[in-house]
Design a protein around this motif. Structure first.
Motif, PDB file in Angstrom:
ATOM      1  N   ALA A  20       0.818  -1.209   0.000  1.00  0.00           N
ATOM      2  CA  ALA A  20       0.000   0.000   0.000  1.00  0.00           C
ATOM      3  C   ALA A  20       0.852   1.258   0.000  1.00  0.00           C
ATOM      4  CB  ALA A  20      -0.947   0.000   1.201  1.00  0.00           C
ATOM      5  N   GLY A  21       2.032   1.155  -0.610  1.00  0.00           N
ATOM      6  CA  GLY A  21       2.847   2.345  -0.824  1.00  0.00           C
ATOM      7  C   GLY A  21       2.298   3.114  -2.012  1.00  0.00           C
ATOM      8  N   ARG A  22       3.128   3.973  -2.574  1.00  0.00           N
ATOM      9  CA  ARG A  22       2.673   4.809  -3.694  1.00  0.00           C
ATOM     10  C   ARG A  22       2.156   3.973  -4.870  1.00  0.00           C
ATOM     11  NH1 ARG A  22       4.962  10.220  -6.204  1.00  0.00           N
ATOM     12  NH2 ARG A  22       4.049  10.026  -8.251  1.00  0.00           N
ATOM     13  N   SER A  37     -13.340  -2.870  -8.045  1.00  0.00           N
ATOM     14  CA  SER A  37     -12.892  -2.448  -6.718  1.00  0.00           C
ATOM     15  C   SER A  37     -12.208  -3.590  -5.993  1.00  0.00           C
ATOM     16  CB  SER A  37     -14.077  -1.955  -5.891  1.00  0.00           C
ATOM     17  OG  SER A  37     -14.550  -0.755  -6.410  1.00  0.00           O
ATOM     18  N   PRO A  38     -10.970  -3.393  -5.579  1.00  0.00           N
ATOM     19  CA  PRO A  38     -10.268  -4.448  -4.841  1.00  0.00           C
ATOM     20  C   PRO A  38     -11.003  -4.804  -3.554  1.00  0.00           C
ATOM     21  CG  PRO A  38      -8.747  -2.740  -5.549  1.00  0.00           C
ATOM     22  CD  PRO A  38     -10.131  -2.222  -5.809  1.00  0.00           C
ATOM     23  N   LEU A  39     -10.951  -6.069  -3.200  1.00  0.00           N
ATOM     24  CA  LEU A  39     -11.572  -6.505  -1.955  1.00  0.00           C
ATOM     25  C   LEU A  39     -10.859  -5.899  -0.761  1.00  0.00           C
ATOM     26  CD1 LEU A  39     -12.057 -10.265  -2.865  1.00  0.00           C
ATOM     27  CD2 LEU A  39     -13.772  -8.444  -2.914  1.00  0.00           C
ATOM     28  N   MET A  40      -9.538  -5.768  -0.898  1.00  0.00           N
ATOM     29  CA  MET A  40      -8.734  -5.211   0.185  1.00  0.00           C
ATOM     30  C   MET A  40      -7.305  -5.008  -0.299  1.00  0.00           C
ATOM     31  SD  MET A  40      -8.268  -8.682   2.439  1.00  0.00           S
ATOM     32  CE  MET A  40      -9.852  -9.340   1.946  1.00  0.00           C
ATOM     33  N   ALA A  41      -6.523  -4.345   0.525  1.00  0.00           N
ATOM     34  CA  ALA A  41      -5.085  -4.239   0.318  1.00  0.00           C
ATOM     35  C   ALA A  41      -4.412  -4.917   1.501  1.00  0.00           C
ATOM     36  CB  ALA A  41      -4.652  -2.780   0.227  1.00  0.00           C
ATOM     37  N   TRP A  42      -3.314  -5.567   1.216  1.00  0.00           N
ATOM     38  CA  TRP A  42      -2.502  -6.173   2.267  1.00  0.00           C
ATOM     39  C   TRP A  42      -1.169  -5.452   2.322  1.00  0.00           C
ATOM     40  CZ3 TRP A  42      -3.092 -12.037   0.727  1.00  0.00           C
ATOM     41  CH2 TRP A  42      -4.380 -12.469   1.057  1.00  0.00           C
ATOM     42  N   ASP A  43      -0.740  -5.159   3.517  1.00  0.00           N
ATOM     43  CA  ASP A  43       0.563  -4.530   3.700  1.00  0.00           C
ATOM     44  C   ASP A  43       1.077  -4.926   5.078  1.00  0.00           C
ATOM     45  OD1 ASP A  43       2.034  -1.758   2.373  1.00  0.00           O
ATOM     46  OD2 ASP A  43       2.597  -2.374   4.395  1.00  0.00           O
ATOM     47  N   LYS A  44       2.315  -5.352   5.144  1.00  0.00           N
ATOM     48  CA  LYS A  44       2.879  -5.769   6.426  1.00  0.00           C
ATOM     49  C   LYS A  44       2.965  -4.613   7.421  1.00  0.00           C
ATOM     50  CE  LYS A  44       5.264  -9.850   4.875  1.00  0.00           C
ATOM     51  NZ  LYS A  44       6.500 -10.610   4.786  1.00  0.00           N
ATOM     52  N   ASN A  45       2.840  -3.400   6.922  1.00  0.00           N
ATOM     53  CA  ASN A  45       2.909  -2.201   7.747  1.00  0.00           C
ATOM     54  C   ASN A  45       1.531  -1.551   7.889  1.00  0.00           C
ATOM     55  OD1 ASN A  45       4.453  -0.439   9.257  1.00  0.00           O
ATOM     56  ND2 ASN A  45       4.883   0.896   7.519  1.00  0.00           N
ATOM     57  N   ALA A  46       0.475  -2.326   7.717  1.00  0.00           N
ATOM     58  CA  ALA A  46      -0.897  -1.794   7.669  1.00  0.00           C
ATOM     59  C   ALA A  46      -1.252  -0.946   8.893  1.00  0.00           C
ATOM     60  CB  ALA A  46      -1.907  -2.929   7.508  1.00  0.00           C
ATOM     61  N   ILE A  58      -7.720  -2.254   4.507  1.00  0.00           N
ATOM     62  CA  ILE A  58      -6.299  -2.618   4.526  1.00  0.00           C
ATOM     63  C   ILE A  58      -6.009  -3.430   5.777  1.00  0.00           C
ATOM     64  CG2 ILE A  58      -5.651  -0.408   5.567  1.00  0.00           C
ATOM     65  CD1 ILE A  58      -2.933  -0.737   4.039  1.00  0.00           C
ATOM     66  N   SER A  59      -5.200  -4.459   5.602  1.00  0.00           N
ATOM     67  CA  SER A  59      -4.801  -5.286   6.739  1.00  0.00           C
ATOM     68  C   SER A  59      -3.433  -5.872   6.443  1.00  0.00           C
ATOM     69  CB  SER A  59      -5.812  -6.414   6.968  1.00  0.00           C
ATOM     70  OG  SER A  59      -5.715  -7.385   5.944  1.00  0.00           O
ATOM     71  N   GLU A  60      -2.869  -6.492   7.451  1.00  0.00           N
ATOM     72  CA  GLU A  60      -1.664  -7.269   7.213  1.00  0.00           C
ATOM     73  C   GLU A  60      -2.074  -8.465   6.362  1.00  0.00           C
ATOM     74  OE1 GLU A  60       0.593  -8.073  10.721  1.00  0.00           O
ATOM     75  OE2 GLU A  60       0.690  -5.958  11.270  1.00  0.00           O
ATOM     76  N   PRO A  61      -1.134  -9.074   5.648  1.00  0.00           N
ATOM     77  CA  PRO A  61      -1.490 -10.211   4.783  1.00  0.00           C
ATOM     78  C   PRO A  61      -2.231 -11.302   5.557  1.00  0.00           C
ATOM     79  CG  PRO A  61       0.740  -9.504   4.343  1.00  0.00           C
ATOM     80  CD  PRO A  61       0.282  -8.735   5.546  1.00  0.00           C
ATOM     81  N   ILE A  62      -3.297 -11.786   4.965  1.00  0.00           N
ATOM     82  CA  ILE A  62      -4.106 -12.846   5.574  1.00  0.00           C
ATOM     83  C   ILE A  62      -3.725 -14.152   4.881  1.00  0.00           C
ATOM     84  CG2 ILE A  62      -6.438 -13.652   6.085  1.00  0.00           C
ATOM     85  CD1 ILE A  62      -7.356 -10.699   5.694  1.00  0.00           C
ATOM     86  N   VAL A  63      -2.694 -14.819   5.382  1.00  0.00           N
ATOM     87  CA  VAL A  63      -2.176 -16.000   4.702  1.00  0.00           C
ATOM     88  C   VAL A  63      -3.134 -17.183   4.766  1.00  0.00           C
ATOM     89  CG1 VAL A  63       0.251 -15.341   4.845  1.00  0.00           C
ATOM     90  CG2 VAL A  63      -0.769 -16.662   6.703  1.00  0.00           C
ATOM     91  N   ASP A  64      -4.072 -17.156   5.721  1.00  0.00           N
ATOM     92  CA  ASP A  64      -5.044 -18.243   5.786  1.00  0.00           C
ATOM     93  C   ASP A  64      -6.369 -17.861   5.115  1.00  0.00           C
ATOM     94  OD1 ASP A  64      -5.819 -16.402   7.704  1.00  0.00           O
ATOM     95  OD2 ASP A  64      -6.215 -17.891   9.261  1.00  0.00           O
TER      96      ASP A  64
END
Length: 137
Positions: A20-22, A37-46, A58-64
């Protein structure tokens, strides 16, 4: 990857923007302009960036995440970081992982088939200029 192929996959499964940077913010916006429309954005720095960006979900990656078919567009410029993210996601069973630099850029801005951060100043990925990036390259 051609726009029509990617669009069909997105239309069927939805899409997640990873990063979710530039670049990620602009790709998120571009997808909304396409009507996808994207369902969501994942970012480790959310947690740290949530209040400073215009991405609603936006959330941290949901690996499950249950839908392993969902397309994930990784919006990270550095190949070494992309390779790490790709491994992490494919190890978790995700099968539609795309790197923004591998998607044909003419589908985004119509000016160039290849993404060159230093040259592609009109591309939607960098929204009209990368002058601040050019100064540090």
């Amino acid at each position: 990857m051609k726009k029509d192929v990617l669009y069909k996959i997105i239309e069927k499964y939805g899409v997640v923007v990873y990063g979710a940077g530039r670049i990620g913010q602009n790709v998120y916006s571009m997808l909304k302009d396409w009507g996808c429309s994207p369902l969501m954005a994942w970012d480790k720095n959310a947690q740290n960036i949530r209040d400073s960006i215009e991405i609603e979900e936006i959330s941290e990656p949901i690996v499950d995440y249950k839908n392993k078919q969902i397309p994930i567009i990784v919006c990270i410029n550095a190949k070494v970081v992309y390779d790490s993210v790709l491994k992490e996601l494919t190890d978790q069973g995700f099968v539609n992982v795309y790197w923004i630099r591998e998607i044909e850029q003419n589908q985004l801005c119509g000016h160039s088939k290849t993404f060159f951060l230093q040259k592609c100043n009109k591309c939607v990925v960098n929204r009209g200029g990368a002058e601040h990036i050019l100064t540090i390259l």
